[in-house]
Design a protein around this motif. Structure first.
Motif, PDB file in Angstrom:
ATOM      1  N   ALA A 125       0.831  -1.207   0.000  1.00 15.77           N
ATOM      2  CA  ALA A 125       0.000   0.000   0.000  1.00 15.77           C
ATOM      3  C   ALA A 125       0.864   1.255   0.000  1.00 15.77           C
ATOM      4  CB  ALA A 125      -0.920  -0.005   1.217  1.00 15.77           C
ATOM      5  N   PHE A 126       1.926   1.239   0.786  1.00 16.80           N
ATOM      6  CA  PHE A 126       2.811   2.406   0.843  1.00 16.80           C
ATOM      7  C   PHE A 126       3.394   2.700  -0.534  1.00 16.80           C
ATOM      8  CE2 PHE A 126       7.039   4.311   1.421  1.00 16.80           C
ATOM      9  CZ  PHE A 126       6.693   5.450   2.118  1.00 16.80           C
ATOM     10  N   LEU A 127       3.866   1.658  -1.218  1.00 17.83           N
ATOM     11  CA  LEU A 127       4.417   1.847  -2.553  1.00 17.83           C
ATOM     12  C   LEU A 127       3.323   2.169  -3.566  1.00 17.83           C
ATOM     13  CD1 LEU A 127       6.964  -1.125  -2.549  1.00 17.83           C
ATOM     14  CD2 LEU A 127       7.473   1.306  -2.248  1.00 17.83           C
ATOM     15  N   GLY A 128       2.160   1.537  -3.395  1.00 18.09           N
ATOM     16  CA  GLY A 128       1.045   1.769  -4.307  1.00 18.09           C
ATOM     17  C   GLY A 128       0.527   3.188  -4.256  1.00 18.09           C
ATOM     18  N   MET A 129       0.730   3.883  -3.152  1.00 24.00           N
ATOM     19  CA  MET A 129       0.298   5.274  -3.054  1.00 24.00           C
ATOM     20  C   MET A 129       1.004   6.142  -4.090  1.00 24.00           C
ATOM     21  SD  MET A 129       0.122   5.734   1.109  1.00 24.00           S
ATOM     22  CE  MET A 129      -0.373   7.469   1.097  1.00 24.00           C
ATOM     23  N   SER A 130       2.277   5.882  -4.334  1.00 19.03           N
ATOM     24  CA  SER A 130       3.007   6.669  -5.339  1.00 19.03           C
ATOM     25  C   SER A 130       2.557   6.299  -6.749  1.00 19.03           C
ATOM     26  CB  SER A 130       4.520   6.453  -5.193  1.00 19.03           C
ATOM     27  OG  SER A 130       4.888   5.134  -5.539  1.00 19.03           O
ATOM     28  N   THR A 131       2.228   5.019  -6.969  1.00 18.07           N
ATOM     29  CA  THR A 131       1.720   4.591  -8.273  1.00 18.07           C
ATOM     30  C   THR A 131       0.381   5.251  -8.565  1.00 18.07           C
ATOM     31  OG1 THR A 131       2.771   2.427  -7.954  1.00 18.07           O
ATOM     32  CG2 THR A 131       1.139   2.593  -9.706  1.00 18.07           C
ATOM     33  N   SER A 132      -0.477   5.291  -7.550  1.00 15.53           N
ATOM     34  CA  SER A 132      -1.783   5.920  -7.710  1.00 15.53           C
ATOM     35  C   SER A 132      -1.635   7.405  -8.013  1.00 15.53           C
ATOM     36  CB  SER A 132      -2.618   5.716  -6.439  1.00 15.53           C
ATOM     37  OG  SER A 132      -3.926   6.189  -6.615  1.00 15.53           O
ATOM     38  N   PHE A 133      -0.647   8.043  -7.394  1.00 16.63           N
ATOM     39  CA  PHE A 133      -0.367   9.450  -7.697  1.00 16.63           C
ATOM     40  C   PHE A 133      -0.061   9.631  -9.185  1.00 16.63           C
ATOM     41  CE2 PHE A 133       3.239  12.225  -8.696  1.00 16.63           C
ATOM     42  CZ  PHE A 133       2.645  13.475  -8.524  1.00 16.63           C
ATOM     43  N   ALA A 134       0.794   8.764  -9.714  1.00 16.97           N
ATOM     44  CA  ALA A 134       1.195   8.871 -11.120  1.00 16.97           C
ATOM     45  C   ALA A 134       0.018   8.626 -12.062  1.00 16.97           C
ATOM     46  CB  ALA A 134       2.323   7.878 -11.413  1.00 16.97           C
ATOM     47  N   GLU A 135      -0.771   7.590 -11.773  1.00 17.20           N
ATOM     48  CA  GLU A 135      -1.934   7.269 -12.604  1.00 17.20           C
ATOM     49  C   GLU A 135      -2.936   8.414 -12.629  1.00 17.20           C
ATOM     50  OE1 GLU A 135      -2.772   2.499 -12.271  1.00 17.20           O
ATOM     51  OE2 GLU A 135      -3.389   3.778 -10.620  1.00 17.20           O
ATOM     52  N   ALA A 136      -3.242   8.940 -11.459  1.00 18.29           N
ATOM     53  CA  ALA A 136      -4.238  10.003 -11.365  1.00 18.29           C
ATOM     54  C   ALA A 136      -3.749  11.279 -12.046  1.00 18.29           C
ATOM     55  CB  ALA A 136      -4.571  10.282  -9.900  1.00 18.29           C
ATOM     56  N   THR A 137      -2.449  11.539 -11.945  1.00 17.04           N
ATOM     57  CA  THR A 137      -1.878  12.713 -12.609  1.00 17.04           C
ATOM     58  C   THR A 137      -2.025  12.595 -14.123  1.00 17.04           C
ATOM     59  OG1 THR A 137      -0.292  13.076 -10.808  1.00 17.04           O
ATOM     60  CG2 THR A 137       0.232  14.064 -12.948  1.00 17.04           C
ATOM     61  N   LEU A 138      -1.736  11.411 -14.666  1.00 16.02           N
ATOM     62  CA  LEU A 138      -1.899  11.193 -16.099  1.00 16.02           C
ATOM     63  C   LEU A 138      -3.367  11.293 -16.508  1.00 16.02           C
ATOM     64  CD1 LEU A 138       0.587   8.237 -16.784  1.00 16.02           C
ATOM     65  CD2 LEU A 138       0.801  10.606 -17.570  1.00 16.02           C
ATOM     66  N   ALA A 139      -4.255  10.747 -15.675  1.00 13.02           N
ATOM     67  CA  ALA A 139      -5.691  10.808 -15.976  1.00 13.02           C
ATOM     68  C   ALA A 139      -6.167  12.254 -16.035  1.00 13.02           C
ATOM     69  CB  ALA A 139      -6.481  10.032 -14.921  1.00 13.02           C
ATOM     70  N   GLN A 140      -5.644  13.090 -15.137  1.00  8.25           N
ATOM     71  CA  GLN A 140      -5.999  14.504 -15.139  1.00  8.25           C
ATOM     72  C   GLN A 140      -5.377  15.236 -16.339  1.00  8.25           C
ATOM     73  OE1 GLN A 140      -7.487  17.154 -12.939  1.00  8.25           O
ATOM     74  NE2 GLN A 140      -8.843  15.417 -12.618  1.00  8.25           N
ATOM     75  N   LEU A 141      -4.143  14.932 -16.637  1.00 10.69           N
ATOM     76  CA  LEU A 141      -3.446  15.590 -17.750  1.00 10.69           C
ATOM     77  C   LEU A 141      -4.168  15.407 -19.081  1.00 10.69           C
ATOM     78  CD1 LEU A 141       0.375  14.977 -17.161  1.00 10.69           C
ATOM     79  CD2 LEU A 141      -0.705  17.177 -17.698  1.00 10.69           C
ATOM     80  N   PHE A 142      -4.679  14.193 -19.292  1.00 13.58           N
ATOM     81  CA  PHE A 142      -5.260  13.856 -20.596  1.00 13.58           C
ATOM     82  C   PHE A 142      -6.787  13.746 -20.564  1.00 13.58           C
ATOM     83  CE2 PHE A 142      -0.873  12.154 -20.863  1.00 13.58           C
ATOM     84  CZ  PHE A 142      -0.437  12.941 -21.925  1.00 13.58           C
ATOM     85  N   LYS A 143      -7.406  14.312 -19.519  1.00 18.09           N
ATOM     86  CA  LYS A 143      -8.872  14.302 -19.469  1.00 18.09           C
ATOM     87  C   LYS A 143      -9.423  15.228 -20.551  1.00 18.09           C
ATOM     88  CE  LYS A 143      -9.364  18.011 -16.011  1.00 18.09           C
ATOM     89  NZ  LYS A 143      -9.722  18.320 -14.622  1.00 18.09           N
ATOM     90  N   GLU A 144     -10.676  15.035 -20.895  1.00 21.53           N
ATOM     91  CA  GLU A 144     -11.326  15.848 -21.914  1.00 21.53           C
ATOM     92  C   GLU A 144     -12.656  16.365 -21.394  1.00 21.53           C
ATOM     93  OE1 GLU A 144     -11.614  13.523 -25.470  1.00 21.53           O
ATOM     94  OE2 GLU A 144      -9.472  13.054 -25.514  1.00 21.53           O
ATOM     95  N   ARG A 145     -13.075  17.481 -21.947  1.00 17.11           N
ATOM     96  CA  ARG A 145     -14.328  18.091 -21.498  1.00 17.11           C
ATOM     97  C   ARG A 145     -15.501  17.555 -22.309  1.00 17.11           C
ATOM     98  NH1 ARG A 145     -15.554  24.508 -20.341  1.00 17.11           N
ATOM     99  NH2 ARG A 145     -17.827  24.308 -20.145  1.00 17.11           N
ATOM    100  N   LYS A 146     -16.594  17.262 -21.600  1.00 12.91           N
ATOM    101  CA  LYS A 146     -17.836  16.824 -22.236  1.00 12.91           C
ATOM    102  C   LYS A 146     -18.986  17.582 -21.574  1.00 12.91           C
ATOM    103  CE  LYS A 146     -20.900  12.842 -22.808  1.00 12.91           C
ATOM    104  NZ  LYS A 146     -21.202  11.459 -22.397  1.00 12.91           N
ATOM    105  N   GLY A 147     -19.399  18.686 -22.196  1.00 10.19           N
ATOM    106  CA  GLY A 147     -20.427  19.515 -21.582  1.00 10.19           C
ATOM    107  C   GLY A 147     -19.943  20.097 -20.276  1.00 10.19           C
ATOM    108  N   ASP A 148     -20.667  19.834 -19.189  1.00 10.89           N
ATOM    109  CA  ASP A 148     -20.265  20.321 -17.875  1.00 10.89           C
ATOM    110  C   ASP A 148     -19.543  19.241 -17.075  1.00 10.89           C
ATOM    111  OD1 ASP A 148     -22.370  18.634 -17.401  1.00 10.89           O
ATOM    112  OD2 ASP A 148     -23.409  19.958 -15.991  1.00 10.89           O
TER     113      ASP A 148
END
Length: 517
Positions: A125-148
């Motif tokens: 879990a301790f190591l997975g916290m950093s992996t989750s940080f990276a995944e979520a950052t990429l998900a935010q970077l490449f998100k797209e807008r759909k209406g609101d």
């Protein structure tokens, strides 16, 4: 009807050995399995563990340095006209992460590897916290807008990071949708299991799932999932905003009460965890590698870090900077594994039922929920309170399974936007999940079937996702680090993706574009 289900089950029988082979590879070869310690770990687990070590080192322990910042973001009252709040996105991911596996999975890990598995679960879990940080950052970077709303997740960033080829994104989306839909009947089964325990506890007698009351339960499950999911992401998040805190806090309070009642057993529990991590008891095989492998596998599979399956929730949030949602989602892993899973571990570990008769232990090992509830009874022996505790824990288990089921349906909707954003297509995905696969799960339970081969398809695609997502995280690590350094240089500043060489219609660095209010 039973004949049809059995035919479907046999249709997927060929997947079972393939799934088992991939999850076990290369431990299924003697030359590898004979290697001390390392031979206990499959390639999938090594990838999940390795990527956690990698991002922990590259970010300088981001899960520690920015834990407080993640808490601050969760408690902030920032609003936006577009997307969901960071708290709402966090609660949606928690609804999916904190599932039945937090109880039955942890119980299973301890029953095989002993209390020492909990220690290695904490490590993962301790190591997975950093992996989750990276995944979520990429998900935010490449998100797209759909209406609101915002849509995104690993199907979106995988396409961008592998040459921005449309067929890559669509192919990953189809693979994920298959995985997602086939997970729905499994979680439906867990809801029924919880209902069974609650009914038995209330009536004081053992019941079976062919009795009329279970048809009522089936209809309630189908209706509630359909009613909520057809309201779209906004309606689902309104429900998870309310249910997740209740179930998490309620479960935590009940188990902490057990801790207080058995405060004298706490030192012995921690002693068994740390000692068992390196010297497991003989009843668990006495092999250090088994405790290690079971703990790491359970922790990684429970919090989903490295699989990409929780990134849809991360993508829907409004943030000033992609890394902010990374900090928030990192806390999700902490809550899921360090807190929720550890509480389940205490119940089973402190219950210490393997010290009873060998025959009883052999029976309980095969019934994970039964073992968990029996352990809880052991912690409040000889009082009427044991029935109340079991009732509350059964309800919590049911809520865990229900919110995971709800998360499956809405995650499918978010991911499906990678293929098409047409209203008719999205409605079709909702119908498929809520009005086909949920009823399929209820019917198999009522028919007394489990369709193990069908569930193996889900396991198969799960490991395939690991083999695709982890290499993608490695490819995207330069972008993650650029975004992280950008945040560190000016915390709180509105992010402009051009500063790290990424084109985006969302991240323009202007508050009017982000519709912040």
């Amino acid at each position: 009807m039973t004949e049809v289900f059995n035919w479907v089950d046999q249709l997927f029988a060929f997947v079972v050995p393939i799934s088992n082979f991939l999850w076990d590879f290369p431990t299924n070869y003697a030359w590898y399995s004979n290697i001390p310690i390392l031979g206990q770990f499959s390639l999938a687990i090594l990838l999940l563990l390795g990527i956690g070590v990698y991002f922990t080192a590259r970010t300088g322990f981001v899960q520690v340095k920015y834990f407080k910042r993640g808490i601050q973001l969760l408690t902030s009252k920032q609003k936006s006209k577009v997307g969901e709040s960071q708290l709402t996105a966090f609660l949606l991911s928690t609804a999916s992460r904190v599932g039945a596996g937090n109880i039955v999975g942890v119980t299973g890990a301890i029953s095989i590897g002993g209390p020492g598995a909990i220690f290695w679960m904490w490590v993962s879990a301790f190591l997975g916290m950093s992996t989750s940080f990276a995944e979520a950052t990429l998900a935010q970077l490449f998100k797209e807008r759909k209406g609101d709303q915002y849509v995104g997740g690993f199907t979106f960033y995988i396409q961008k990071l592998w040459g921005n080829l449309a067929w890559v994104g669509s192919g990953m989306c189809i693979l994920y949708l298959i995985y997602n839909m086939l997970s729905i009947p499994v979680h439906t089964f867990h809801v029924f299991t919880a209902a069974n325990s609650v009914i038995d506890e209330v009536t004081g007698k053992s019941s079976n799932q062919t009795e009329p009351i279970y048809y009522v339960v089936a209809l309630l499950i189908i209706f509630s999932i359909a009613f909520i999911s057809f309201g779209g992401v906004h309606k689902v998040t309104k429900v998870t905003d309310k249910i997740v805190p209740i179930m998490a806090i309620g479960y935590t309070v009940v188990v902490l009460a057990l801790v207080v009642i058995n405060i004298a057993a706490v030192p012995a529990f921690f002693a068994s965890v740390f000692k068992g991590a390196f010297q497991p008891e003989a009843i668990f095989g006495g092999a250090f590698g088994v405790a290690l492998a079971q703990g790491l596998k359970r922790g990684l599979l429970s919090n989903e870090a490295g699989m990409g399956t929780a990134t849809q929730a991360a993508s829907i949030a409004h943030s000033n900077h992609p890394c902010e949602q990374g900090f928030v989602q990192s806390i999700g892993v902490f809550l899921d594994t360090i807190i929720i899973c550890s509480l389940a571990g205490f119940v089973v570990g402190a219950g210490h039922l393997w010290s009873t008769s060998e025959a009883a232990w052999e029976t309980l090992q095969n019934d994970k929920l039964g073992l968990f509830l029996a352990s809880a009874r052991e912690l409040v022996p000889g009082t009427a309170a044991d029935s109340i505790v079991v009732l509350f824990l059964s309800i919590a288990f049911g809520l865990f399974a229900f919110t995971t089921l709800l998360g499956d349906v809405v995650y499918a909707e978010i991911a499906a936007n990678k293929i098409s954003r047409k209203k008719s297509f999205i409605s079709g995905i909702r119908i498929l999940g809520a009005l086909f696969f949920v009823p399929l799960g209820t019917l198999t339970v009522l028919a007394g079937l489990q369709l193990d081969n069908l569930w193996s398809v889900s396991d198969f695609i799960n490991v395939v996702l690991v083999f695709i997502n982890v290499p993608t995280l490695i490819v995207g690590s330069k972008i993650v680090m650029k975004a992280f350094k950008n945040y560190c240089s000016a915390p709180g500043k509105l992010f402009n993706s051009e500063e790290i060489g990424i084109a985006s219609d969302v991240w323009t660095g202007r508050s009017d574009e982000n519709d912040q209010v």
